[in-house]
Motif scaffolding. Structure first.
Motif, PDB file in Angstrom:
ATOM      1  N   GLU A 230       0.822  -1.201   0.000  1.00 27.24           N
ATOM      2  CA  GLU A 230       0.000   0.000   0.000  1.00 27.24           C
ATOM      3  C   GLU A 230       0.862   1.259   0.000  1.00 27.24           C
ATOM      4  OE1 GLU A 230      -3.011   2.680  -0.132  1.00 27.24           O
ATOM      5  OE2 GLU A 230      -3.034   0.527  -0.595  1.00 27.24           O
ATOM      6  N   LEU A 231       1.986   1.249   0.736  1.00 32.87           N
ATOM      7  CA  LEU A 231       2.902   2.390   0.727  1.00 32.87           C
ATOM      8  C   LEU A 231       3.520   2.592  -0.662  1.00 32.87           C
ATOM      9  CD1 LEU A 231       4.773   1.884   4.131  1.00 32.87           C
ATOM     10  CD2 LEU A 231       3.027   3.582   3.602  1.00 32.87           C
ATOM     11  N   TRP A 232       3.888   1.503  -1.320  1.00 35.88           N
ATOM     12  CA  TRP A 232       4.422   1.621  -2.687  1.00 35.88           C
ATOM     13  C   TRP A 232       3.382   2.236  -3.617  1.00 35.88           C
ATOM     14  CZ3 TRP A 232       6.432  -4.075  -2.543  1.00 35.88           C
ATOM     15  CH2 TRP A 232       7.696  -4.112  -1.927  1.00 35.88           C
ATOM     16  N   ARG A 233       2.132   1.844  -3.446  1.00 36.04           N
ATOM     17  CA  ARG A 233       1.073   2.396  -4.293  1.00 36.04           C
ATOM     18  C   ARG A 233       0.873   3.874  -3.993  1.00 36.04           C
ATOM     19  NH1 ARG A 233      -3.619   4.176  -4.213  1.00 36.04           N
ATOM     20  NH2 ARG A 233      -3.757   3.906  -1.959  1.00 36.04           N
ATOM     21  N   ARG A 234       0.848   4.204  -2.681  1.00 31.32           N
ATOM     22  CA  ARG A 234       0.586   5.588  -2.273  1.00 31.32           C
ATOM     23  C   ARG A 234       1.732   6.539  -2.613  1.00 31.32           C
ATOM     24  NH1 ARG A 234       0.891   6.763   3.949  1.00 31.32           N
ATOM     25  NH2 ARG A 234       3.079   7.031   3.320  1.00 31.32           N
ATOM     26  N   ASP A 235       2.961   6.106  -2.285  1.00 37.01           N
ATOM     27  CA  ASP A 235       4.105   7.011  -2.388  1.00 37.01           C
ATOM     28  C   ASP A 235       4.857   6.925  -3.706  1.00 37.01           C
ATOM     29  OD1 ASP A 235       3.441   7.710   0.183  1.00 37.01           O
ATOM     30  OD2 ASP A 235       5.049   6.573   1.140  1.00 37.01           O
ATOM     31  N   LEU A 236       4.829   5.755  -4.350  1.00 38.91           N
ATOM     32  CA  LEU A 236       5.603   5.570  -5.578  1.00 38.91           C
ATOM     33  C   LEU A 236       4.729   5.372  -6.807  1.00 38.91           C
ATOM     34  CD1 LEU A 236       8.354   3.099  -4.238  1.00 38.91           C
ATOM     35  CD2 LEU A 236       8.377   5.607  -4.242  1.00 38.91           C
ATOM     36  N   GLY A 237       3.427   5.219  -6.589  1.00 41.00           N
ATOM     37  CA  GLY A 237       2.529   4.996  -7.716  1.00 41.00           C
ATOM     38  C   GLY A 237       2.688   3.638  -8.364  1.00 41.00           C
ATOM     39  N   LEU A 238       3.154   2.659  -7.594  1.00 38.26           N
ATOM     40  CA  LEU A 238       3.410   1.321  -8.124  1.00 38.26           C
ATOM     41  C   LEU A 238       2.466   0.312  -7.471  1.00 38.26           C
ATOM     42  CD1 LEU A 238       7.322   1.330  -7.985  1.00 38.26           C
ATOM     43  CD2 LEU A 238       5.874   1.656 -10.008  1.00 38.26           C
ATOM     44  N   ASP A 239       1.737  -0.429  -8.281  1.00 35.72           N
ATOM     45  CA  ASP A 239       0.853  -1.481  -7.779  1.00 35.72           C
ATOM     46  C   ASP A 239       1.558  -2.817  -7.980  1.00 35.72           C
ATOM     47  OD1 ASP A 239      -1.133  -3.143  -6.968  1.00 35.72           O
ATOM     48  OD2 ASP A 239      -2.618  -2.501  -8.456  1.00 35.72           O
ATOM     49  N   LEU A 240       2.181  -3.322  -6.918  1.00 37.22           N
ATOM     50  CA  LEU A 240       3.023  -4.514  -7.011  1.00 37.22           C
ATOM     51  C   LEU A 240       2.463  -5.707  -6.237  1.00 37.22           C
ATOM     52  CD1 LEU A 240       6.473  -2.737  -6.521  1.00 37.22           C
ATOM     53  CD2 LEU A 240       5.411  -3.449  -8.661  1.00 37.22           C
ATOM     54  N   ARG A 241       1.270  -5.561  -5.708  1.00 37.02           N
ATOM     55  CA  ARG A 241       0.706  -6.626  -4.868  1.00 37.02           C
ATOM     56  C   ARG A 241       0.609  -7.952  -5.617  1.00 37.02           C
ATOM     57  NH1 ARG A 241      -2.542  -6.753  -0.179  1.00 37.02           N
ATOM     58  NH2 ARG A 241      -2.406  -4.477  -0.092  1.00 37.02           N
ATOM     59  N   ASP A 242       0.243  -7.907  -6.884  1.00 35.49           N
ATOM     60  CA  ASP A 242       0.029  -9.138  -7.657  1.00 35.49           C
ATOM     61  C   ASP A 242       1.108  -9.366  -8.705  1.00 35.49           C
ATOM     62  OD1 ASP A 242      -2.400  -9.779  -6.312  1.00 35.49           O
ATOM     63  OD2 ASP A 242      -3.442  -8.283  -7.534  1.00 35.49           O
ATOM     64  N   LEU A 243       2.239  -8.689  -8.596  1.00 42.03           N
ATOM     65  CA  LEU A 243       3.326  -8.870  -9.557  1.00 42.03           C
ATOM     66  C   LEU A 243       3.817 -10.317  -9.542  1.00 42.03           C
ATOM     67  CD1 LEU A 243       5.499  -7.555 -11.454  1.00 42.03           C
ATOM     68  CD2 LEU A 243       6.909  -7.279  -9.382  1.00 42.03           C
ATOM     69  N   PRO A 244       3.782 -11.043 -10.666  1.00 41.62           N
ATOM     70  CA  PRO A 244       4.308 -12.417 -10.685  1.00 41.62           C
ATOM     71  C   PRO A 244       5.781 -12.438 -10.268  1.00 41.62           C
ATOM     72  CG  PRO A 244       3.022 -11.992 -12.659  1.00 41.62           C
ATOM     73  CD  PRO A 244       3.191 -10.664 -11.972  1.00 41.62           C
ATOM     74  N   GLY A 245       6.107 -13.239  -9.267  1.00 38.83           N
ATOM     75  CA  GLY A 245       7.467 -13.283  -8.747  1.00 38.83           C
ATOM     76  C   GLY A 245       7.716 -12.283  -7.639  1.00 38.83           C
ATOM     77  N   GLY A 246       6.759 -11.398  -7.383  1.00 37.74           N
ATOM     78  CA  GLY A 246       6.937 -10.394  -6.336  1.00 37.74           C
ATOM     79  C   GLY A 246       7.112 -11.006  -4.961  1.00 37.74           C
ATOM     80  N   GLY A 247       6.575 -12.209  -4.769  1.00 31.76           N
ATOM     81  CA  GLY A 247       6.694 -12.870  -3.482  1.00 31.76           C
ATOM     82  C   GLY A 247       7.987 -13.637  -3.292  1.00 31.76           C
ATOM     83  N   ALA A 248       8.841 -13.657  -4.302  1.00 34.84           N
ATOM     84  CA  ALA A 248      10.106 -14.390  -4.193  1.00 34.84           C
ATOM     85  C   ALA A 248      10.967 -13.804  -3.084  1.00 34.84           C
ATOM     86  CB  ALA A 248      10.864 -14.339  -5.523  1.00 34.84           C
ATOM     87  N   ALA A 249      11.609 -14.694  -2.339  1.00 38.24           N
ATOM     88  CA  ALA A 249      12.572 -14.297  -1.296  1.00 38.24           C
ATOM     89  C   ALA A 249      11.949 -13.340  -0.293  1.00 38.24           C
ATOM     90  CB  ALA A 249      13.819 -13.686  -1.920  1.00 38.24           C
ATOM     91  N   GLY A 250      10.775 -13.697   0.209  1.00 37.52           N
ATOM     92  CA  GLY A 250      10.144 -12.884   1.237  1.00 37.52           C
ATOM     93  C   GLY A 250       9.755 -11.504   0.763  1.00 37.52           C
ATOM     94  N   GLY A 251       9.308 -11.403  -0.483  1.00 35.61           N
ATOM     95  CA  GLY A 251       8.901 -10.127  -1.047  1.00 35.61           C
ATOM     96  C   GLY A 251      10.028  -9.335  -1.670  1.00 35.61           C
TER      97      GLY A 251
END
Length: 376
Positions: A230-251
């Motif tokens: 949510e901070l990435w979305r708010r402050d950086l304008g990036l929606d990464l919650r569902d990025l494939p591979g985003g969960g690798a290595a503990g996020g």
């Protein structure tokens, strides 16, 4: 002359991919000394990634001071390839074995990974290949970013370095202090899975139990990663919650995209390209691959699935020799795998079987080769 290609991943915690190749090759040449054997040790972004790239492209292994997963002094390493590319294997300083038997993913950090980035920058690297896998962490890459100059603040204005257990305490982040040299860098992130950051298939739910988390901790870690998203979305304008591979290595996958502009790629495909797999394997009679365990994660980007898919396109049979397997393998067979064999001969724990991995691998290879001789 028959040609056999060996292209295994490591058996984590027991045998490196290079050691697996050596045992396989010895077994083959013992039974069929006239066979041409091509050994191509690879990795999918986890343990052995640096070694695999150095073997394929040359360069040097560099050791550097970097914090371990518990923040203690440690000596990590990375590879410097010709042309100014650094290969950083995050497990070299944030890996699960470095945390010991009592790992706590609420307290571990990726800070040391960022220190390796800085050391590589000092040596002129401007292109980075970052291997994710085998981590002890769940901090969404915040520790790595902090080492490179990012600042994280609580609601009270106190600066701190977030870990998995304190992601929820981030009220504000400031990336303006990150090393300016990073602006001239590219980051290609090698993932061995395609799991998203949060939710039932996310970093915490799927992988945190392997790092020591119980059910309650998994829920806390998942909420922390959700807060970070949510901070990435708010402050950086990036929606990464569902990025494939985003969960690798503990996020860390999502963290590399957020903090460093990293582009996530399946690690095994990059390694197969680096070693020239298609060119070397197109005329092979048989391919042997392998990894520690075939399970539900294998299809999500692990070495065996990548090799099987490329081998099928080449029309070459591929046999996986593995530490163990769980569940049905039909999907892997459909992908291109011809057969799979487990090396463990007795019902044993990993702790009991690990010291005998090389012997068990040699025994299994011997029996596979005997079967092939009888059939042919």
């Amino acid at each position: 002359m028959h040609t056999v290609v060996l292209i295994p991943d490591s058996f984590k915690g027991t045998l490196s991919s290079r050691q697996v190749c050596r045992v396989m090759e010895q077994a083959i040449l013992r039974r069929a000394p006239g066979v041409r054997v091509l050994s191509l040790p690879v990795a999918d972004g986890g343990e052995g990634t640096v070694e695999a790239f150095l073997t394929a492209q040359g360069g040097q292994r560099v050791e550097a001071a970097a914090a371990g997963p518990l923040g203690l002094a440690h000596t990590g390493f990375y590879g410097l390839l010709p042309g100014g590319t650094a290969v950083v294997e995050m497990a070299a300083c944030a890996g699960l074995p470095l945390a010991g038997p009592d790992n706590d993913p609420e307290k571990t950090t990726t800070f040391g990974v960022g220190q390796l980035f800085l050391d590589a920058l000092d040596k002129g690297a401007r292109h980075f290949l970052v291997g994710l896998g085998g981590s002890a962490t769940n901090d969404g890459g915040c520790g790595c970013a902090a080492a490179c100059g990012a600042r994280f603040y609580t609601a009270g204005g106190e600066a701190f370095v977030p870990t998995g257990g304190t992601l929820k305490d981030i009220a504000r982040m400031d990336l303006s202090g990150m090393d300016r040299r990073l602006r001239d860098c590219t980051f290609t992130v090698l993932c061995d899975i395609d799991n998203p950051l949060c939710g039932e298939n996310g970093a915490a739910a799927v992988f945190a139990p392997q790092k020591g988390a119980d059910g309650a901790m998994v829920q806390r870690l998942d909420r922390g990663l959700g807060h970070l998203a949510e901070l990435w979305r708010r402050d950086l304008g990036l929606d990464l919650r569902d990025l494939p591979g985003g969960g690798a290595a503990g996020g860390m996958g999502a963290g590399m995209a957020a903090f460093f502009g990293g582009v996530l790629r399946p690690g095994i495909d990059l390694l197969l390209d680096a070693v020239g797999f298609d060119r070397l394997a197109k005329d092979a009679d048989l391919i042997f691959t392998g990894e520690g365990c075939l399970d539900g994660q294998t299809l999500r980007g692990k070495a065996v699935s990548g090799v099987a898919r490329r081998a099928k396109a080449l029309g070459v049979p591929v046999v996986a020799v593995v530490g163990g397997s769980r569940g049905c393998l039909d999907d892997l067979y459909d992908l291109g795998l011809t057969a799979a064999f487990s090396i463990n001969r007795l019902p044993q724990t990993l702790q009991d079987s690990a010291p005998h991995a090389a012997q068990n691998l040699a025994f299994t290879m011997e029996n596979i080769l005997r079967l092939l001789e009888a059939a042919l």
